[in-house]
Design a protein around this motif. Structure first.
Motif, PDB file in Angstrom:
ATOM      1  N   ALA A 178       0.772  -1.202   0.000  1.00 63.43           N
ATOM      2  CA  ALA A 178       0.000   0.000   0.000  1.00 63.43           C
ATOM      3  C   ALA A 178       0.804   1.252   0.000  1.00 63.43           C
ATOM      4  N   MET A 179       2.040   1.215   0.480  1.00 65.05           N
ATOM      5  CA  MET A 179       2.673   2.483   0.717  1.00 65.05           C
ATOM      6  C   MET A 179       3.916   2.604  -0.107  1.00 65.05           C
ATOM      7  N   LYS A 180       4.162   3.804  -0.579  1.00 64.62           N
ATOM      8  CA  LYS A 180       5.427   4.023  -1.211  1.00 64.62           C
ATOM      9  C   LYS A 180       6.265   4.686  -0.168  1.00 64.62           C
ATOM     10  N   LEU A 181       6.883   3.911   0.687  1.00 61.66           N
ATOM     11  CA  LEU A 181       7.776   4.601   1.590  1.00 61.66           C
ATOM     12  C   LEU A 181       9.119   4.553   0.931  1.00 61.66           C
ATOM     13  N   GLY A 182       9.156   4.141  -0.296  1.00 59.98           N
ATOM     14  CA  GLY A 182      10.426   3.771  -0.880  1.00 59.98           C
ATOM     15  C   GLY A 182      11.080   4.882  -1.603  1.00 59.98           C
ATOM     16  N   LYS A 183      10.815   6.102  -1.226  1.00 64.91           N
ATOM     17  CA  LYS A 183      11.386   7.182  -1.990  1.00 64.91           C
ATOM     18  C   LYS A 183      12.895   7.112  -1.982  1.00 64.91           C
ATOM     19  N   ASN A 184      13.439   6.916  -0.777  1.00 65.38           N
ATOM     20  CA  ASN A 184      14.883   6.973  -0.760  1.00 65.38           C
ATOM     21  C   ASN A 184      15.392   5.636  -0.334  1.00 65.38           C
ATOM     22  N   ARG A 185      15.058   4.650  -1.096  1.00 62.27           N
ATOM     23  CA  ARG A 185      15.581   3.334  -0.783  1.00 62.27           C
ATOM     24  C   ARG A 185      17.089   3.378  -0.840  1.00 62.27           C
ATOM     25  N   PRO A 186      17.775   2.756   0.089  1.00 58.25           N
ATOM     26  CA  PRO A 186      19.222   2.672  -0.023  1.00 58.25           C
ATOM     27  C   PRO A 186      19.551   1.991  -1.324  1.00 58.25           C
ATOM     28  N   LEU A1025      17.760  11.566   9.655  1.00 56.80           N
ATOM     29  CA  LEU A1025      16.481  12.056   9.151  1.00 56.80           C
ATOM     30  C   LEU A1025      16.449  11.965   7.640  1.00 56.80           C
ATOM     31  N   ARG A1026      17.626  12.066   7.031  1.00 56.98           N
ATOM     32  CA  ARG A1026      17.650  12.002   5.574  1.00 56.98           C
ATOM     33  C   ARG A1026      17.185  10.625   5.088  1.00 56.98           C
ATOM     34  N   ASP A1027      17.627   9.582   5.813  1.00 55.33           N
ATOM     35  CA  ASP A1027      17.226   8.234   5.384  1.00 55.33           C
ATOM     36  C   ASP A1027      15.923   7.811   6.018  1.00 55.33           C
ATOM     37  N   ASP A1028      15.590   8.452   7.125  1.00 53.18           N
ATOM     38  CA  ASP A1028      14.493   7.948   7.944  1.00 53.18           C
ATOM     39  C   ASP A1028      13.482   8.998   8.281  1.00 53.18           C
ATOM     40  N   PRO A1029      12.911   9.674   7.328  1.00 52.21           N
ATOM     41  CA  PRO A1029      11.946  10.709   7.726  1.00 52.21           C
ATOM     42  C   PRO A1029      10.703  10.036   8.303  1.00 52.21           C
ATOM     43  N   PRO A1030       9.974  10.739   9.164  1.00 46.35           N
ATOM     44  CA  PRO A1030       8.709  10.163   9.644  1.00 46.35           C
ATOM     45  C   PRO A1030       7.730  10.027   8.481  1.00 46.35           C
ATOM     46  N   ILE A1031       6.685   9.222   8.679  1.00 45.95           N
ATOM     47  CA  ILE A1031       5.766   9.052   7.548  1.00 45.95           C
ATOM     48  C   ILE A1031       4.704  10.146   7.557  1.00 45.95           C
ATOM     49  N   ILE A1032       4.174  10.347   6.367  1.00 47.64           N
ATOM     50  CA  ILE A1032       3.097  11.334   6.191  1.00 47.64           C
ATOM     51  C   ILE A1032       1.808  10.540   6.082  1.00 47.64           C
TER      52      ILE A1032
END
Length: 1975
Positions: A178-186, A1025-1032
């Protein structure tokens, strides 16, 4: 296994520049991040990891290349470092500093420092210490970022990017479902997820391969997500679950339907069996059949339930046979069979069809089986559609053993077994009584009692047993075992163990645990019997505070997710297979409860102290109802930490220092227990301090934690069973990875990215690595004392499973090719299910963790986290997935409160950090927290390192700005009654929220709005925070003018973060729009297209941020649009709309729709249809095609939806919305110009049919040769059949086998077709063609797929039957290998015709218009109820300008645009002819479990009710009727065929109805007006139905499709376009005259119309379709099926002939004459009164239909002493017989109260029995035989040759059919069962069977018994055969004389002798005196 490379620094570089490193191992490369502007030293400090599946060989090479990075040109190589890994393999850890070499292998000055580690298979690693593991290496690994390096891979150079792709990176569903938390995947996580959709362009790979020089085969490249560190986006956060609502526990509709067909081999003499069917507590009975051991019932029962799935699947289905049950007595049980509903539901299609249930006697387990019952069992939930195998004549010989009612894999011989459920003890029970009385008692007596009286109840297979009650005990000890006896393996999957509280009024459950037998056993060949424990199981349920009426009581019964820990119970389970031959065995299956030996405390594991730590980083989105009181959060594990209601007794202080003394170890640990620890006093702190929420916005509040984050910590004691959880975690990790990979692949397929197969290979490679890793890790701790047998066995079986899975994955990887991706993906799905199943650990150890939100000391909402997810381990694979991570939790309401809309809203959102592990391992429990904090400890813990903090104070905070680019949403739920919504989105980030504007009246809002959040303060280190921002969190609402906004769904996203020191430039920025799936509860509720970026505000303030271009649209006020780089690139498209008409519009606000209009809107532009002036008169539009131009994104995936709205134009210019439809994807309407180079466009000479070369899979079916001819001309079999028919006439086929044309009727054709269909299905199963593949094929090949299958099937069938004696004279050359059937066939579709022909939407589409709110999906408000009408039309979307060749085609009419050649839509009159064949499996409508169905037909104003022809008491009625209805399209186009139940009193009930859209059929190119028959004939049963002949139809089709043809060449050939068809050229009329004709070849062309290039499509063949009947009251559940077909004839054409006669075959009247001549070897039953001699008074009884109707008895042959009887007695049985179904038809009244006769069909079986007549007591039954008149053993010639085996089928006896032989005479054995249930021979009978038709019988009458006419002679019986009391002397004479004749003679002779002797002695003295004296 893994290789880790830590690249530290590169020094002595020349010059200044951007550097990048590339590390390659085994052909797989990683790039480092770019180091900008470095001078002589590049400090990379990055770690790369390769999971390796096979051990590293010591001569393998690692290569590191250092480049100067350039954005524009290709990177320039500085130098290369290569290293042989020999030393690494030996030592596992090497650190190297060495110089590089350049292109020419010359050494250069530059040197590099690298550290290499190798984790070998056995898990050994170079010396790690904890610091290594938990230091920050893992963080550094995560720091690298994929997007920075994207620019380096050649594919992302601007030049190589395909033109439309720039705008969009990856669409569609995401990696998390469901989620695209993958913006900044390593980067290392997913190397293939770059900016481009392409993974790596093919040529790049090849270039790469050339550079690596190892000749990589591009077809074997795989791309894994190359890390096993975490499956999460980043290291510190775990992903939240988006589906909120618990679905368990919610009731649903279920229907269990059971057909009892017959029973066989019932054990017992002369029984009257009744079958009782029980589901749960409902019982239903069949009728009673008298005096038979193989009764035939064919009765159908339906049970309806509305319960939750858990309850449903545990219900037991019990089928039992009862002997002689009547009103007064309950009868005796013969045997029964049990299985649970879940087992049936788990079957394919959720059903067992025609299977035999084995009966066994539960009271006598030593006895064998008691018979078989043949039945169908099906379980349907809402929305399941059951594919019933076709009900046809059941002629197949019943193979009982091969068709047992058992799931796959269960052995037919099940043995009896004992299930021992051992209940040892329980702990931590809650209090269950009020404390009032207890306090009174305490005051008076001073004793303090525990307030609960527990006992344990166990339910299994419909039985239950309970232990004793332990009065007043929170920690009861039972040590009892409950013993069940059942067959093994049992067909009941779950055992329910429940702790209950005994109470005087009613007992209530305290907690419930289900033991799933599949999880604690393994049925493989190396499997094990079910076993469990002794182990603790945890029970969860309602909250622990005692209330008299607990609203969550259901939770304690095991329904729904428990919201609190209730207790834990120590149980064990063992199974023992019984040896039933053992005489000591108790043979009953009653449940027993016995004492069992107690087990030692330590058997469940050593008690260890566990430590749980939690830190609350954020609490927001608190529902406003809870906003006014202070809020506190409580964390509990078991009862530890539960301060409100966990304590159930005063605490004993825990003694330290003696962990061995387990007696004292108390489960409940008091929170105030001051206990000395190594580090001072450690008291548990389980809840956060109360705090008053602050307002966020109108709906939500948040807690202002700011920099001070509260912490909790709890100590608890549990048995140490971590190994179990570790193994489960490893498997879960593998499964998560697999699932993620599969989602990726699915997404790539869906968004048409290139090379999904490579990603799949990578996924499989990872899977096999993971499996091997499991094998090495799981095998530790073998010697653990507390491991139970289940632990050992499960481990073995998991290791076996995973090993084989690893192997399979490897082989599968090799098979993945471009075209097999989808199939292989399905196989991966099986892997995933298997892994998830294996990972579920049945023996619990540590209970789950609950987080409760308390307000005002009331529990408001909770979240539950499985403890295994939090468990710490030093091996990363074993680590719980949420351990030491920040987890986002959404709290929900407990129990039933969360059902429905209440469950959609979030009660609170927490960012919570959790860690659970052994206290001794707790050194690093803070390691995963975001850095930059100071610990605040309680007073006693100051200065102690290991003492946990009570709160954290963050000293570092960063300022950010969030930009949310909200572009559009689509497919939202309708929230208003108009069927539309007024949506706006609300975006939450930390403690701020903002809304987009409200867009009125739409389901697809395009907001195109940027929201800016300023002054965001985030705590922690910047780099984290750059790699791990909180979710929106984004929530969508519907704005209402009154009241508050309605919630419409929610989704999550992660922003793309830009730090202050980064440049805002490609490839990472600007971000791309992505789709996020919106959920409401568990239902998907649309998609959101948006992008989010989080920008750090540096020291220079906002000036550094990319500028915000202010509002461009003046009219939109201060709303900022999405900026240019982010919004999609648009192109000009033209959308053409075909307006056809509107149908079935319902009233709007009680007013009828009269002048409707359709408005089409897409992306702000649109077009309106012309107005329909009078909807009643003509609902079609007069202007057909309109178009509009619109700017759409070039990327098709971003196309906005198209909205169709229908408005009614009322007086005074008012408009009312009638309904709307949103076309969410325009893809299927996009016009793509045909590929002219495709072979189907070639116009060369004559072409063979086989035309799709591009689809390799399809060859399977297509290559079946239609014929054995060699020339490349299409031969068509159908035609030959006709030829053959003619030749047949001349050839010498057997007269009996060749059906006579006059005998054949439509039904012969129908039954032959059904046989073909069944054969086809059987073949399909046999050949194992994957059904989906099959469907793909059918869709593509049109009819050819199925046709060939059919011909094949026929061929096979005919081979089998060898019907044809040899090919005709002229035919051998033509088709040597095809045997032809005799009967022409039609096509029987087991489903609706629409599903076969894609709903007939080939050019005219139907759009459902909706209105009203979208209900909660479980309320049963389906989409059906929201439909207010249908719009018919179509769309065509294309880029402007269009390629010229389209507009240049001949006959192009510009006003029709792309819709050329469509018919006119003026009203047209049509004759509709509906043929209704029969209905099957109707839902019973009357209380007697039957129905009296009749047909009702509605079309427009016509309403036909065929009420007088109802069929009495029948659930499978054969209607065989046709109805003619005249209709005029378009006004009347929806045909409803309904089946009603006739009732004598009251209204008739609707059973079910089916609706057919005739208009789409009529206008379809598939020509569904009248099916094309297989052959053309002008007379007979196969007469051509269509008024147009085949040649006329062909000519018309060619004309309409602008095809060249048809050219009829020489006779027997026709050419259409470039295809040539051949066939016979003559036809026979009724009189046998031959005439030349072109119809056959024309027909063959029509039957292969799909082969014609360009216009070809399948034409509907002559057919019968099977349509499900649905009832609006029971939505979604089938109420039966109806077989029918519809013909339509336009009235302006010549009228069609008379309808076909399909009236049901009338049964034929026959008479069976049975002469019983003699009996022999009959057992002798009676003892003689005088002499004690054995004899029998024999008579023979026979019947055909049933004992009541027509049993007939011979006279009695009295006193047979040898078992011989002479009768010469004739029975006459008249009967009605249906040859097609091989059934006898009886009509009789069911009871004296019945209104009419009911028709029954029973098999034709003649029963003969021998009896012993008794005068004063009941007659004794001696034996019987049942002869199936269609196939019974031929009688023996003499009594000697007649053996028992003839009847039992043990020897092969020729079988005969009386219908063919007409007359049979012989001896047959009669059998009965003895005490041991074995058959024994009890006599033989000589009989003669003679079958005559009724006419023959009338001409040649005979008398019954021995009467006139044609009397039989009297039997020649010995004189003993009469009654003794009528003639005593005679009988005495016979009794004495016959038997004692010789004895009497001997006695007389002896007496004479004695007399002589006596006289001699008497006269001797006198005589002697005389002699002596000489007188």
């Amino acid at each position: 296994m893994a290789l880790l490379v830590h690249l530290k620094t590169v020094s002595e570089l020349r010059g200044r520049g951007d550097r990048i490193a590339k590390v390659t191992f085994r052909g797989q490369s990683f790039y480092s991040r770019v180091l900008e502007n470095c001078e002589d030293v590049a400090d990379f400090d990055e770690t790369f990891r390769w999971p390796v599946a096979s051990s590293i060989d010591s001569n393998e090479i690692l290569e590191i290349q250092i480049f100067n990075y350039s954005k524009v040109f290709s990177n320039r190589l500085i130098g290369t470092f290569r290293m042989v890994l020999q030393k690494v393999v030996e030592e596992n850890h090497v650190e190297v500093t060495d110089t590089l070499i350049d292109d020419n292998n010359a050494i250069i000055k530059t040197s590099l420092c690298v550290e290499v580690r190798y984790q070998a298979t056995d898990g050994t690693v170079g010396s790690w210490d904890d610091g290594d593991f938990l230091g920050d290496e893992s963080l550094q690994e995560e720091e690298k970022d994929s997007q920075e390096t994207d620019g380096l891979l050649p594919s992302s150079r601007p030049s190589s990017r395909p033109p439309g792709e720039k705008s969009f990176r990856r669409a569609g569903r995401s990696v998390f479902s469901a989620m695209k938390l993958g913006k900044n995947r390593p980067h290392k996580e997913e190397p293939q997820r770059q900016d481009e959709p392409a993974v790596l362009e093919m040529d790049d790979l090849d270039r790469l391969a050339i550079r690596l020089g190892d000749g990589l085969d591009p077809d074997t490249v795989s791309l894994a997500s190359v890390t096993a560190l975490t499956t999460n986006v980043s290291n510190k956060r775990s992903k939240p679950d988006i589906k909120m609502e618990p679905s368990a526990g919610r009731p649903m509709d279920y229907q269990v339907s059971i057909t009892v067909i017959e029973a066989r081999q019932l054990v017992g003499l002369n029984m009257d069996p009744v079958v009782c069917v029980e589901v749960g507590d409902d019982k239903k009975y069949t009728s009673m059949k008298e005096s038979t051991n193989c009764p035939y019932y064919n009765e159908y029962f339906v049970f309806d339930f509305h319960v939750s799935p858990d309850v449903m699947f545990d219900k037991i289905i019990k089928i039992s046979v009862i002997h002689s049950k009547n009103l007064l007595r309950s009868g005796t049980l013969v045997g029964s069979f049990k299985m649970d509903v879940g087992t049936v539901y788990a079957q394919p299609e959720h059903q067992f069809h025609h299977k035999w249930a084995i009966l066994s006697d539960p009271d006598d387990i030593s006895a064998g089986l008691k018979g078989y019952v043949k039945c169908d069992v099906a379980v349907v939930g809402k929305g399941d559609n059951i594919k019933t195998p076709h009900k046809a004549n059941e002629t197949d010989e019943d193979d009982i053993e091969g068709n047992l009612l058992l799931p796959e894999g269960v052995p037919p011989e099940r043995q009896w077994a004992r299930f021992y459920v051992k209940i040892y003890r329980a702990e931590g029970l809650p209090r269950m009584n009020t404390s009032l009385m207890a306090n009174v008692k305490k005051a008076f007596i001073g004793e303090n009692k525990d307030l609960v009286d527990p006992y344990v109840q166990v339910f299994f297979a419909g039985q239950k047993g309970k232990t004793s009650v332990q009065k007043s005990s929170y920690e009861p000890l039972w040590n009892e075992q409950v013993v069940f006896t059942d067959l093994f393996p049992p067909l009941c999957k779950r055992m329910k163990v429940q702790i209950r509280d005994s109470d005087k009024v009613n007992d209530v459950a305290i907690g419930t645990h289900f033991i799933d037998l599949r999880k604690i056993s393994n049925d493989g060949d190396k499997g094990f019997l079910p076993t469990l424990g002794p182990a603790w199981v945890n029970m969860y349920g309602s909250t622990r505070n005692y209330t008299l009426l607990d609203e969550h009581q259901d939770l304690n019964e095991g329904l729904g997710e428990g919201v609190s820990f209730r207790a834990r119970l120590m149980v064990g389970l063992a199974v023992e297979i019984l040896d039933t031959s053992n005489p000591e065995l108790t043979s009953s299956t009653e449940v027993q409860v016995e004492q069992t030996t107690p087990v030692s405390e330590s058997c469940t594991g050593k008690m260890e102290e566990f430590f749980l730590f939690g830190a609350f980083l954020e609490a927001s989105m608190i529902d406003r109802k809870n906003g006014d009181k202070p809020v506190t959060f409580e964390v509990t594990i078991g009862n530890y930490g539960n301060e409100v209601d966990g304590l159930s007794r005063p605490q004993r202080p825990r003694p330290r220092k003696e962990p061995g003394d387990e007696e004292e170890v108390d489960l409940i640990q008091n929170s105030s227990d001051d206990e000395t620890d190594e580090g001072g006093d450690l008291a548990s702190v389980s809840s956060t301090p109360p705090m008053r929420p602050q307002i966020t916005d109108r709906n939500y509040f948040h807690l202002p934690y700011l920099e001070r984050k509260p912490c909790i910590y709890i100590k608890s004691w549990w048995p140490d069973q971590r190994r179990r959880l570790y193994n489960a975690n490893i498997m879960d990790h593998i499964a998560d990875k697999l699932e993620e990979g599969m989602n990726d692949v699915q997404e790539m397929i869906k968004t048409e990215k290139s090379y999904p197969e490579r990603r799949l290979r990578g996924v499989l490679e990872e899977l096999s690595c993971g499996c091997h890793r499991f094998l090495s890790l799981a095998d530790k701790d073998q010697g653990h004392s507390s491991r139970t047998r289940l632990d050992r066995e499960r481990l073995k079986s998991c290791m076996r499973e995973l090993e084989s899975m690893g192997q399979q994955a490897k082989t599968l990887r090799a098979q993945v090719k471009r075209h097999t991706v989808r199939d292989k993906l399905r196989l991966c799905q099986n892997f995933l299910q298997k892994l998830r199943f294996l990972a579920d650990e049945p023996q619990h150890s540590i209970p789950d963790v609950f987080i409760w939100m308390m307000s005002n000391n009331k529990r408001i909402a909770y979240a539950r986290v499985p403890s295994k997810d939090l468990l710490f381990s030093i091996v990363e694979e074993e680590l719980g997935k949420d351990c030491a991570k920040v987890k986002t939790l959404f709290l929900k309401l407990p129990g039933k409160r969360s059902f429905g809309s209440a469950g959609w809203t979030v009660q609170a959102k927490l960012e919570l950090y959790l860690w659970l592990g052994l206290s001794k391992q707790r050194k690093d429990f803070l390691c995963g927290l975001p850095c930059g904090f100071e610990e605040v400890k309680a007073a006693q813990g100051l200065g102690l390192h290991s003492f946990p903090p009570i709160s954290l104070i963050y000293t570092k905070k960063q300022a950010f700005q969030l930009r949310a680019h909200m572009y559009q949403a689509r497919s939202l739920f309708a929230a208003d009654s108009s069927g539309l919504s007024d949506p706006f989105a609300r975006v939450f980030f930390i403690n701020q929220s903002q809304c987009t504007e409200v867009l009125n009246e739409t389901l697809c809002p395009t907001w195109d709005q940027m929201l800016v959040f300023d002054n965001l303060e985030l705590y922690g280190e910047a780099h984290e925070l750059r790699d791990d921002p909180p979710i929106i969190v984004i929530e969508i609402y519907d704005q209402d003018t009154m009241g508050k906004a309605d919630f419409m769904g929610r989704t999550f996203a992660k922003p793309l973060v830009k730090m202050a020191d980064e440049a805002y430039c490609p490839p990472r920025f600007p971000p791309q729009l992505e789709y996020y799936q919106i959920y409401r509860g568990n239902a998907t509720a649309g998609d959101l297209l948006a992008a989010f970026e989080l920008l750090q505000i540096g020291p220079a303030g906002k000036a550094d941020l990319p500028p915000i271009n202010g509002p461009v649209d003046v009219d939109r006020g201060p709303i900022m649009p999405v900026p240019v780089g982010i919004r999609p690139v648009l192109s000009k498209y033209r959308i053409e709309v075909l307006f056809w008409g509107l149908r079935d519009l319902k009233r709007v606000n009680l007013a009828q729709v009269d002048r409707p209009r359709v408005d089409i809107e897409c992306a702000g532009k649109g077009v309106q249809s012309s107005l329909i002036h009078n909807y009643k008169k003509n609902p079609n539009f007069n202007t057909l095609v309109k178009w509009f131009e619109v700017d759409l994104p070039e990327n098709e995936l971003l196309h906005p939806p198209l909205n169709i709205r229908v408005v009614d134009c009322r007086a005074f210019g008012r408009y009312t919305l009638v309904g709307s439809h949103a076309v969410s994807s325009l893809r299927r309407f996009i016009y793509r110009p045909p590929d002219r180079s495709a072979p189907s466009w070639s116009t060369t000479g004559e072409v063979v049919v086989n035309m799709e070369p591009e689809v390799p899979v399809r060859k399977l079916e297509t290559m079946v040769k239609l014929d054995a001819t060699s020339d490349a001309v299409v031969k068509v079999d159908v035609a030959e059949e006709e030829k053959e028919k003619r030749k047949k006439k001349g050839s010498s086929a057997e007269p009996e086998e060749e059906p006579d044309d006059s005998m054949l009727d439509w039904w012969s054709k129908y039954f032959a077709s059904i046989d073909t269909m069944k054969e086809q299905l059987r073949q399909q199963e046999a050949s194992g063609i994957d059904l989906e593949e099959k469907e793909d094929m059918d869709n593509a090949d049109g009819l050819r797929g199925p046709m060939k299958g059919k011909e094949k099937a026929k061929a096979a069938k005919e081979e089998k039957k060898k019907r044809i004696q040899g090919p005709g004279p002229g035919q051998a050359s033509e088709a040597p290998e095809k045997k032809k059937p005799k009967i022409d066939e039609l096509k029987v579709y087991p489903k609706e015709l629409e599903s076969e022909f894609d709903n007939f939407e080939d050019w005219l589409h139907t759009f459902n218009l909706l209105r009203g709110k979208t209900g909660d999906d479980e309320d049963g408000s389906t989409e059906e109820e929201r439909i207010v009408g249908r719009f018919k039309g179509s769309l065509c979307v294309y880029k402007v300008p269009l390629p010229e060749d389209v507009s240049r085609e001949a006959g192009y009419d510009p006003s029709y645009g792309m819709f050329q050649g469509i018919p006119s839509n003026d009203p047209i009159n049509v004759l509709v002819r509906i043929y209704v064949v029969r209905a099957t499996d109707l839902h019973p409508a009357d209380i007697n479990g039957k129905a009296d169905p009749y047909i009702a037909i509605r079309l427009g104003k016509t309403d036909i009710r065929d009420k007088e022809n109802y069929i009495s008491k029948q659930l499978n009625p054969v209607f065989g009727k046709s109805f003619d209805v005249e209709a005029s399209f378009p006004m009347e186009s929806m045909l409803t065929v309904a089946v009603y139940d006739w009732d004598l009193v009251g209204t008739d009930d609707l059973i079910g109805e089916t609706k057919i859209d005739l208009e789409n059929r009529f206008y379809s190119k598939h020509r569904a007006t009248c099916g094309i028959a297989q052959t053309y004939s002008t007379h007979g049963y196969n007469i051509w139905r269509d008024p147009m002949k085949p040649s006329q139809i062909l000519t018309r089709l060619c004309k309409e499709g602008k095809v060249d043809g048809p050219h009829f060449g020489p006779p027997g050939r026709v050419k259409v376009s470039n295809r040539v068809f051949t066939g016979p050229s003559e036809i026979e009329d009724e009189n046998g005259q031959r005439k030349p004709t072109e119809e056959h070849v024309a027909l063959s062309a029509l039957r292969h119309w799909e082969d014609i290039p360009r216009v070809g499509c399948r034409l509907v063949p002559e057919h019968v379709e099977t349509r499900p009947l649905l009832n609006p009251d029971k939505p979604g559940i089938e109420q039966g099926r109806l077989e029918l077909w519809v013909d339509m004839f336009p009235m302006d054409m010549p009228a069609p002939g008379t309808p076909l006669d399909i009236s049901p075959r009338k049964p034929k009247k026959y008479e069976l004459r049975v002469i019983v001549w003699n009996t022999d070897e009959v057992v002798l039953e009676d003892d003689d009164f005088f002499t004690g001699e054995k004899s029998s008074d024999i008579f023979v009884r026979g019947w055909l239909k049933g004992q009541q109707e027509d049993k007939q008895d011979t006279d009695v042959h009295y006193h047979s002493l040898t078992g011989e009887g002479n009768f010469n007695w004739r029975y006459l049985f008249p009967f009605d017989y249906l040859a097609a179904e091989e059934k006898i038809v009886i009509s009789k009244k069911e009871s004296m109260f019945s209104w009419d006769e009911t028709e029954y069909k029973i098999p034709a079986r003649l029963t003969l029995q021998i009896w012993d007549a008794d005068h004063f007591s009941a007659d004794d039954f001696l034996g019987a035989i049942e002869l199936d008149l269609n196939r019974f053993p031929r009688g023996a010639k003499t009594a000697k040759q007649c053996t028992m085996e003839m009847a039992t089928g043990e020897v092969d006896v020729p079988l005969v059919s009386i219908f063919k032989q007409k007359r049979v005479k012989g001896w047959w054995p009669l059998l009965a069962r003895n005490e041991n249930d074995e058959f024994e021979l009890t006599g033989k009978v000589e009989a003669e069977l003679h079958l005559l038709t009724a006419e023959e019988a009338e001409k040649n009458p005979v008398g019954l018994a021995r009467n006139e006419p044609d009397p039989l002679e009297k039997p020649n019986r010995p004189d003993t055969a009469f009654v003794w009391f009528l003639n005593p002397l005679k009988s005495i004479k016979y009794l004495i004389c016959t038997r004692y004749k010789w004895l009497i003679i001997k006695i007389v002779l002896a007496l004479l002798g004695l007399l002589m002797l006596a006289l001699f002695l008497y006269s001797l003295p006198g005589y002697m005196v005389k002699k002596l004296l000489g007188a």
